[in-house]
Enzyme design. Structure first.
Site, PDB file in Angstrom:
ATOM      1  N   PRO A  66       0.769  -1.246   0.000  1.00 11.39           N
ATOM      2  CA  PRO A  66       0.000   0.000   0.000  1.00 11.39           C
ATOM      3  C   PRO A  66       0.807   1.306   0.000  1.00 11.39           C
ATOM      4  O   PRO A  66       0.765   2.074   0.957  1.00 11.39           O
ATOM      5  CB  PRO A  66      -0.844  -0.122   1.268  1.00 11.39           C
ATOM      6  CG  PRO A  66       0.031  -0.894   2.194  1.00 11.39           C
ATOM      7  CD  PRO A  66       0.752  -1.890   1.321  1.00 11.39           C
ATOM      8  N   CYS A  67       1.492   1.570  -1.092  1.00  7.85           N
ATOM      9  CA  CYS A  67       2.220   2.843  -1.180  1.00  7.85           C
ATOM     10  C   CYS A  67       1.252   4.024  -1.219  1.00  7.85           C
ATOM     11  O   CYS A  67       1.646   5.150  -0.909  1.00  7.85           O
ATOM     12  CB  CYS A  67       3.165   2.853  -2.374  1.00  7.85           C
ATOM     13  SG  CYS A  67       2.371   2.528  -3.939  1.00  7.85           S
TER      14      CYS A  67
END
Length: 155
Positions: free
Chosen positions: A118-119
């Site tokens: 989850p950047c």
């Protein structure tokens, strides 16, 4: 093997090798449906995520490319809880490389397994929306955060 998923935010294309998810990104490719256990497992995980039925992905991941530093950052991103955000400096501190804030940003930009790693949960220290595979995708980052937490902070 390549699979695709039609999400509420657009088409997601992903790559599975030997049962491991090795790549995922939004794309403009035409949808092609493939019936295979590995593909079906990813579709189910994405369905559950986009329908707010699950906050975690139970998928086997493998980073096929990337430097040791990038892989360290990507592993750290996996620990950011659903619906929460951290800043680039937070991530740099957590991996004991406080001066590597820009490098953390570049690692996020090169994340090969978007959404799952989850950047999109990494924001500027002032709460601003910065980067997400480049400035052209910040709206996508915002939509993912809104999906997860109703995040509406704008700068």
């Amino acid at each position: 093997m390549k699979g695709q998923y039609k999400s509420p935010l657009g088409v997601i294309t992903y790559v599975v090798e030997d049962g491991f998810l090795v790549g995922m990104e939004f794309s403009d490719e035409p949808i092609e449906f493939i019936d295979h256990p590995d593909i079906n497992k990813i579709h189910l995980a994405l369905d559950r995520y986009f329908k707010h039925q699950s906050k975690e992905f139970d998928l086997d991941l493998k980073f096929m490319r990337g430097t040791p530093f990038q892989k360290e950052v990507w592993e750290r991103l996996l620990a950011i809880p659903y619906g929460q955000t951290k800043s680039y400096i937070d991530i740099a501190r957590e991996i004991n490389r406080e001066k590597a804030v820009r490098a953390v940003g570049q690692a996020c930009k090169r994340n090969p397994i978007g959404i799952i790693v989850p950047c999109h949960r990494v924001i500027g220290k002032d709460g601003s929306m910065t980067g997400y595979s480049g400035k052209d995708y910040i709206d996508l980052k915002k939509m993912l955060l809104i999906h997860e937490q109703g995040y509406t902070h704008e700068r």
